[in-house]
Design a protein around this motif. Structure first.
Motif, PDB file in Angstrom:
ATOM      1  N   ILE A  75     -88.391 -45.524 -61.510  1.00 26.15           N
ATOM      2  CA  ILE A  75     -87.507 -46.378 -60.710  1.00 26.15           C
ATOM      3  C   ILE A  75     -86.490 -47.088 -61.594  1.00 26.15           C
ATOM      4  O   ILE A  75     -86.864 -47.812 -62.513  1.00 26.15           O
ATOM      5  CB  ILE A  75     -88.339 -47.431 -59.938  1.00 26.15           C
ATOM      6  CG1 ILE A  75     -89.387 -46.708 -59.071  1.00 26.15           C
ATOM      7  CG2 ILE A  75     -87.446 -48.301 -59.072  1.00 26.15           C
ATOM      8  CD1 ILE A  75     -90.392 -47.647 -58.446  1.00 26.15           C
ATOM      9  N   TYR A  76     -85.228 -46.875 -61.285  1.00 28.05           N
ATOM     10  CA  TYR A  76     -84.170 -47.563 -62.036  1.00 28.05           C
ATOM     11  C   TYR A  76     -83.395 -48.552 -61.162  1.00 28.05           C
ATOM     12  O   TYR A  76     -82.293 -48.938 -61.493  1.00 28.05           O
ATOM     13  CB  TYR A  76     -83.214 -46.543 -62.662  1.00 28.05           C
ATOM     14  CG  TYR A  76     -83.868 -45.736 -63.756  1.00 28.05           C
ATOM     15  CD1 TYR A  76     -84.126 -46.305 -65.005  1.00 28.05           C
ATOM     16  CD2 TYR A  76     -84.252 -44.417 -63.537  1.00 28.05           C
ATOM     17  CE1 TYR A  76     -84.748 -45.577 -66.005  1.00 28.05           C
ATOM     18  CE2 TYR A  76     -84.869 -43.676 -64.531  1.00 28.05           C
ATOM     19  CZ  TYR A  76     -85.116 -44.259 -65.768  1.00 28.05           C
ATOM     20  OH  TYR A  76     -85.729 -43.538 -66.758  1.00 28.05           O
ATOM     21  N   ALA A  77     -83.947 -48.885 -60.008  1.00 31.16           N
ATOM     22  CA  ALA A  77     -83.310 -49.906 -59.168  1.00 31.16           C
ATOM     23  C   ALA A  77     -84.321 -51.035 -59.018  1.00 31.16           C
ATOM     24  O   ALA A  77     -85.508 -50.851 -59.295  1.00 31.16           O
ATOM     25  CB  ALA A  77     -82.953 -49.311 -57.804  1.00 31.16           C
ATOM     26  N   ASP A  78     -83.881 -52.232 -58.589  1.00 29.97           N
ATOM     27  CA  ASP A  78     -84.846 -53.328 -58.535  1.00 29.97           C
ATOM     28  C   ASP A  78     -85.222 -53.772 -57.137  1.00 29.97           C
ATOM     29  O   ASP A  78     -86.229 -54.411 -56.930  1.00 29.97           O
ATOM     30  CB  ASP A  78     -84.360 -54.514 -59.369  1.00 29.97           C
ATOM     31  CG  ASP A  78     -82.918 -54.874 -59.062  1.00 29.97           C
ATOM     32  OD1 ASP A  78     -82.458 -54.551 -57.934  1.00 29.97           O
ATOM     33  OD2 ASP A  78     -82.255 -55.449 -59.939  1.00 29.97           O
ATOM     34  N   ASP A  79     -84.436 -53.390 -56.148  1.00 28.96           N
ATOM     35  CA  ASP A  79     -84.733 -53.829 -54.790  1.00 28.96           C
ATOM     36  C   ASP A  79     -85.296 -52.646 -54.003  1.00 28.96           C
ATOM     37  O   ASP A  79     -84.605 -52.026 -53.201  1.00 28.96           O
ATOM     38  CB  ASP A  79     -83.443 -54.361 -54.139  1.00 28.96           C
ATOM     39  CG  ASP A  79     -83.681 -54.857 -52.730  1.00 28.96           C
ATOM     40  OD1 ASP A  79     -84.861 -54.993 -52.334  1.00 28.96           O
ATOM     41  OD2 ASP A  79     -82.686 -55.086 -52.018  1.00 28.96           O
ATOM     42  N   VAL A  80     -86.546 -52.332 -54.282  1.00 25.98           N
ATOM     43  CA  VAL A  80     -87.126 -51.137 -53.668  1.00 25.98           C
ATOM     44  C   VAL A  80     -88.523 -51.448 -53.140  1.00 25.98           C
ATOM     45  O   VAL A  80     -89.171 -52.394 -53.589  1.00 25.98           O
ATOM     46  CB  VAL A  80     -87.248 -49.972 -54.687  1.00 25.98           C
ATOM     47  CG1 VAL A  80     -85.898 -49.614 -55.280  1.00 25.98           C
ATOM     48  CG2 VAL A  80     -88.234 -50.322 -55.796  1.00 25.98           C
ATOM     49  N   LYS A  81     -88.971 -50.641 -52.184  1.00 23.79           N
ATOM     50  CA  LYS A  81     -90.363 -50.696 -51.737  1.00 23.79           C
ATOM     51  C   LYS A  81     -90.984 -49.344 -52.026  1.00 23.79           C
ATOM     52  O   LYS A  81     -90.598 -48.340 -51.424  1.00 23.79           O
ATOM     53  CB  LYS A  81     -90.437 -50.950 -50.228  1.00 23.79           C
ATOM     54  CG  LYS A  81     -90.204 -52.376 -49.822  1.00 23.79           C
ATOM     55  CD  LYS A  81     -90.475 -52.528 -48.336  1.00 23.79           C
ATOM     56  CE  LYS A  81     -89.929 -53.849 -47.844  1.00 23.79           C
ATOM     57  NZ  LYS A  81     -89.731 -53.832 -46.384  1.00 23.79           N
ATOM     58  N   CYS A  82     -91.915 -49.337 -52.968  1.00 23.58           N
ATOM     59  CA  CYS A  82     -92.523 -48.069 -53.348  1.00 23.58           C
ATOM     60  C   CYS A  82     -94.031 -48.227 -53.467  1.00 23.58           C
ATOM     61  O   CYS A  82     -94.517 -49.281 -53.868  1.00 23.58           O
ATOM     62  CB  CYS A  82     -92.016 -47.603 -54.711  1.00 23.58           C
ATOM     63  SG  CYS A  82     -90.279 -47.175 -54.726  1.00 23.58           S
ATOM     64  N   SER A  83     -94.746 -47.197 -53.138  1.00 18.53           N
ATOM     65  CA  SER A  83     -96.173 -47.201 -53.414  1.00 18.53           C
ATOM     66  C   SER A  83     -96.615 -45.779 -53.646  1.00 18.53           C
ATOM     67  O   SER A  83     -96.002 -44.838 -53.166  1.00 18.53           O
ATOM     68  CB  SER A  83     -96.948 -47.794 -52.240  1.00 18.53           C
ATOM     69  OG  SER A  83     -96.953 -46.889 -51.160  1.00 18.53           O
ATOM     70  N   HIS A  84     -97.647 -45.650 -54.440  1.00 26.08           N
ATOM     71  CA  HIS A  84     -98.227 -44.324 -54.577  1.00 26.08           C
ATOM     72  C   HIS A  84     -99.704 -44.451 -54.881  1.00 26.08           C
ATOM     73  O   HIS A  84    -100.178 -45.473 -55.351  1.00 26.08           O
ATOM     74  CB  HIS A  84     -97.508 -43.487 -55.644  1.00 26.08           C
ATOM     75  CG  HIS A  84     -97.679 -44.002 -57.034  1.00 26.08           C
ATOM     76  ND1 HIS A  84     -97.884 -43.189 -58.097  1.00 26.08           N
ATOM     77  CD2 HIS A  84     -97.707 -45.253 -57.522  1.00 26.08           C
ATOM     78  CE1 HIS A  84     -98.012 -43.919 -59.195  1.00 26.08           C
ATOM     79  NE2 HIS A  84     -97.895 -45.171 -58.878  1.00 26.08           N
ATOM     80  N   GLY A  85    -100.429 -43.409 -54.564  1.00 28.22           N
ATOM     81  CA  GLY A  85    -101.853 -43.464 -54.818  1.00 28.22           C
ATOM     82  C   GLY A  85    -102.445 -42.084 -54.780  1.00 28.22           C
ATOM     83  O   GLY A  85    -101.899 -41.181 -54.152  1.00 28.22           O
ATOM     84  N   ALA A  86    -103.535 -41.931 -55.480  1.00 26.50           N
ATOM     85  CA  ALA A  86    -104.251 -40.660 -55.451  1.00 26.50           C
ATOM     86  C   ALA A  86    -105.740 -40.956 -55.431  1.00 26.50           C
ATOM     87  O   ALA A  86    -106.222 -41.802 -56.181  1.00 26.50           O
ATOM     88  CB  ALA A  86    -103.906 -39.820 -56.670  1.00 26.50           C
ATOM     89  N   THR A  87    -106.448 -40.305 -54.547  1.00 25.41           N
ATOM     90  CA  THR A  87    -107.890 -40.475 -54.501  1.00 25.41           C
ATOM     91  C   THR A  87    -108.549 -39.104 -54.457  1.00 25.41           C
ATOM     92  O   THR A  87    -108.008 -38.162 -53.888  1.00 25.41           O
ATOM     93  CB  THR A  87    -108.344 -41.257 -53.249  1.00 25.41           C
ATOM     94  OG1 THR A  87    -107.820 -40.579 -52.103  1.00 25.41           O
ATOM     95  CG2 THR A  87    -107.858 -42.682 -53.266  1.00 25.41           C
ATOM     96  N   THR A  88    -109.684 -39.023 -55.072  1.00 24.79           N
ATOM     97  CA  THR A  88    -110.448 -37.781 -55.023  1.00 24.79           C
ATOM     98  C   THR A  88    -111.898 -38.171 -54.822  1.00 24.79           C
ATOM     99  O   THR A  88    -112.394 -39.091 -55.472  1.00 24.79           O
ATOM    100  CB  THR A  88    -110.294 -36.991 -56.333  1.00 24.79           C
ATOM    101  OG1 THR A  88    -108.925 -36.608 -56.453  1.00 24.79           O
ATOM    102  CG2 THR A  88    -111.154 -35.733 -56.323  1.00 24.79           C
ATOM    103  N   GLY A  89    -112.553 -37.503 -53.897  1.00 18.50           N
ATOM    104  CA  GLY A  89    -113.941 -37.870 -53.680  1.00 18.50           C
ATOM    105  C   GLY A  89    -114.686 -36.867 -52.843  1.00 18.50           C
ATOM    106  O   GLY A  89    -114.195 -35.774 -52.577  1.00 18.50           O
TER     107      GLY A  89
END
Lengths: 445, 250
Positions: free
Chosen positions: A359-373
């Motif tokens: 991310i090179y901007a500052d006004d952002v909404k981001c999320s990420h996730g990874a799950t394994t089970g």
């Protein structure tokens, strides 16, 4: 002779009546492919995917499009659609149904579209998928002489899905095909395009497809990639998407088949209000290997992406998920969400998952996730306590796991087919398909 | 129908049941009451085969069969069902899937074929209506996003579809308002018959105003210390448990 040379030898054997500029492009692709060679696991993008089975293979080019009629009926999606069929990369007029296309909608085999209007069609080809993207894209550029062209005039809304069926035969001599799909969606046009990979059970061919999708302002494209090829087939695909202002691209990347399947999906959000949704599912077993590399480039402010990939891995299968979201400097007020969840049904199955946010901007909404089970044992107990045996309980919960992605699938024919395939693959005697039907019946009643 | 003899159970090495005896005959409704921590829920959980309980001594026979020789699902198919105090959510598994899979498993165990779809649909629609549940609940994932009362009604719906020989209901009244309690109670009452039995585990007497028991047992420190008819429940309501504790200590 090196592996690239061996592949390119087939090119020189090929009949050709290409105009000079097409020939030049082929040469550029061939030269680039030869220079790069097949990727190895030392290449970061191919770290978990070994393509030696392709590089060491001997693949001819198919020359006819014959396919058993009964088998064709059994494998095609039962869907009211404009249908275009390629058999081992060769266009089959007999199996295609393209009559009655609405005004402003062109769906044609690539060969025909090029001969009718070289300039318009040829100009767009390769604009998104350059020969530098990967050795496979270069290889495709060298060979591609068939595929599909979909062009939508501004405002054109296609009443039925455009269904591209790519069949792979169990040939004595394995073949390769390099189909090229071009989708140009004019401003405010709308279409659903299905790429469906299927074929004969013992097919062991190599398909190397490149898809380019251009969405002009406000266009909406639903793109399905349904991979149901034989568990011996080899498949590499890259999908390149360019989105203008207020356009929407929905990707459904559903992987059930293939021995080795690699898909790269790249979207450039180039105009404000552009929105991309990536829905992915892979369900692999035996020694299947499925690799999904996705990339969203937020190049413009106020762009949106939402990605959800789910993997179910059984036996000794191997899954790879690499999802990257890139937010350019000054691309403010973007939203980017990414999730990858995997379910391992066996101790020997393997998943390599890597979500990346840059991310090179500052006004952002981001999320990420990874799950394994694994499956929730309390839920397994709850089902068993009602008399459902353990394999069935696990089957139900597995179907539930993929349900979240399948609920997004708007084409019921595809959702039901995938649910049934998932159900049918689960261990033991089992009749979830029947359950699915019952649920549908109750809903309709 | 059910015979529990000298049952000793530990949970993580802590003794919970210490020589419990209980006989339930077909046609009867039994209520087990007792102060918190007496081991009320343990009994039904052990019968239903829940994990984490160690039986160190004793036997449980269901219709003459040793249930410890039966898998969890076999017990359920034989007609032993537990309605949970805290039914879990099972995201993505539709109610209709659970009901049909469970019913067919039970039929298969009896050597019967699968229930025809129209008959099944008619059955679940009727039973949902009895539980005052909209048919849309059938399409929803098991208990996902259900209120406390809806979860409990869903437990009873499963009972109505599966028609257990012995229905065990663990604190089925907890978290229910009076209207929901009436619906749940009427569902349970509809299960009453000469060839079935019901075991209610409850802390409060109020449930027993709606589902009248034949026998009431007081469980203290892992043993049944007093048994009586429904009057005993009223007495417990009026006087609390202390007098039973004192009586049993004496």
């Amino acid at each position: 002779m090196s592996a690239p040379e061996r592949f390119l030898e087939r090119l020189t054997l090929r009949r050709t009546d290409d105009p000079s500029w097409v020939a030049a492009r082929r040469q550029a692709g061939a030269a680039r492919f030869e220079a790069m060679g097949f990727p190895t696991r030392r290449d970061e993008a191919w770290k978990y995917t070994d393509v030696r089975r392709i590089a060491e293979g001997d693949f001819a080019l198919a020359t006819d499009a014959g396919f058993d009629a009964a088998r064709f009926e059994a494998q095609r999606l039962d869907i009211d659609a404009y249908r275009l069929v390629l058999v081992d990369g060769v266009f089959s007029e007999a199996l295609s149904e393209l009559e009655g296309l609405p005004d402003g909608v062109q769906v044609e085999p690539l060969s025909r579209a090029l001969s009718a209007n070289h300039e318009a069609v040829g100009g767009a080809l390769g604009r998104l998928a350059g020969v530098d993207f990967s050795p496979f894209t270069a290889l495709n550029t060298a060979f591609a002489d068939e595929g599909v062209v979909v062009r939508l005039a501004p405002g054109a809304v296609v009443d039925k899905p455009i269904y591209v069926l790519l069949l792979s035969r169990a040939n004595g001599q394995a073949v390769m095909s390099h189909p090229r799909v071009l989708i140009e969606a004019g401003a405010r046009s709308e279409a659903t395009v299905i790429e469906h990979y299927s074929g004969e059970a013992e097919a062991a061919n190599f398909t190397n497809v490149v898809t380019e999708v251009l969405l002009d302002r406000g266009a909406i494209v639903d793109h399905y990639k349904l991979q149901e090829a034989a568990l011996t087939d080899l498949h590499v695909a890259s999908i390149h998407v360019d989105q203008s202002r207020d356009s929407r691209f929905n990707s459904y990347n559903l992987n059930l088949g293939g021995a080795l399947v690699r898909t790269d999906l790249v979207t450039d959000l180039n105009g404000e209000g552009a929105e991309a949704a990536y829905n992915g599912l892979f369900f692999v077993q035996g020694r299947q290997h499925v690799d999904n590399h996705t990339l969203v480039n937020h190049n413009s402010p106020r762009t949106f992406s939402n990605e959800n990939y789910k993997g179910v891995l059984d036996d000794r299968s191997h899954g790879v998920f690499n999802g990257k979201v890139f937010v350019k400097k000054d691309a403010q007020q973007i939203e980017a969400y990414q999730n990858n969840a995997n379910l391992l049904l066996s101790d020997r199955a393997e998943i390599d998952t890597k979500p990346e946010l840059v991310i090179y901007a500052d006004d952002v909404k981001c999320s990420h996730g990874a799950t394994t089970g694994q499956l929730d044992e309390d839920a397994v107990y709850a089902l068993r306590s009602r008399g459902i045996d353990e394999p069935m309980a696990r089957a139900l919960l597995t179907l539930a796991f993929v349900g979240e992605v399948m609920d997004k699938v708007r084409l019921n024919v595809i959702a039901e087919r995938v649910e049934r395939a998932v159900a049918g693959r689960l261990p033991e005697r089992f009749n979830l398909a029947d359950l699915v039907e019952t649920a549908e019946a109750v809903q309709e009643a | 129908m059910l015979e529990v003899k000298d049952l000793h159970v530990t949970v993580e090495d802590k003794a919970i049941l210490n020589g419990l005896n209980l006989t339930i005959n077909a046609g009867e409704v039994h209520a087990i009451m007792g102060p918190n921590g007496a081991g009320k829920s343990t009994l039904s959980a052990v019968i239903a085969g829940k994990d984490g309980y160690e039986v160190t001594q004793g036997t449980i026979l269901f219709e003459g069969q040793d249930i410890f020789e039966m898998e969890i699902e076999e017990r359920a198919r034989a007609g032993l069902l537990l309605g949970f105090q805290y039914p879990i959510e099972i995201p993505g598994v539709k109610n209709i899937y659970l009901l049909k899979a469970a019913l067919n498993a039970q039929r298969a165990a009896r050597g019967e074929g699968e229930i025809p779809a129209p008959e099944f649909m008619k059955l679940v629609r009727e039973k949902s209506a009895e539980m005052k549940m909209d048919p849309s609940f059938l399409q929803r994932a098991v208990n996902e996003g259900f209120s406390g009362g809806e979860k409990k009604r869903n437990e009873i719906l499963q009972m109505l579809v599966l028609q257990p020989k012995l229905a065990m209901l663990d604190e089925i009244d907890s978290g229910l308002d009076i209207d929901a309690m009436k619906v749940v109670a009427s569902g349970v009452n509809s299960l009453r018959s000469a060839d079935r039995a019901i075991l209610l585990v409850t802390h409060y007497q109020r449930l027993l105003n709606h589902i009248e028991p034949d026998r009431v047992h007081v469980l203290v420190d892992g043993r049944i210390v007093k048994s009586g008819d429904k009057e005993l429940a009223l007495e417990l309501e009026a006087r609390g448990y202390d007098w039973v504790l004192e009586e049993s200590a004496a």
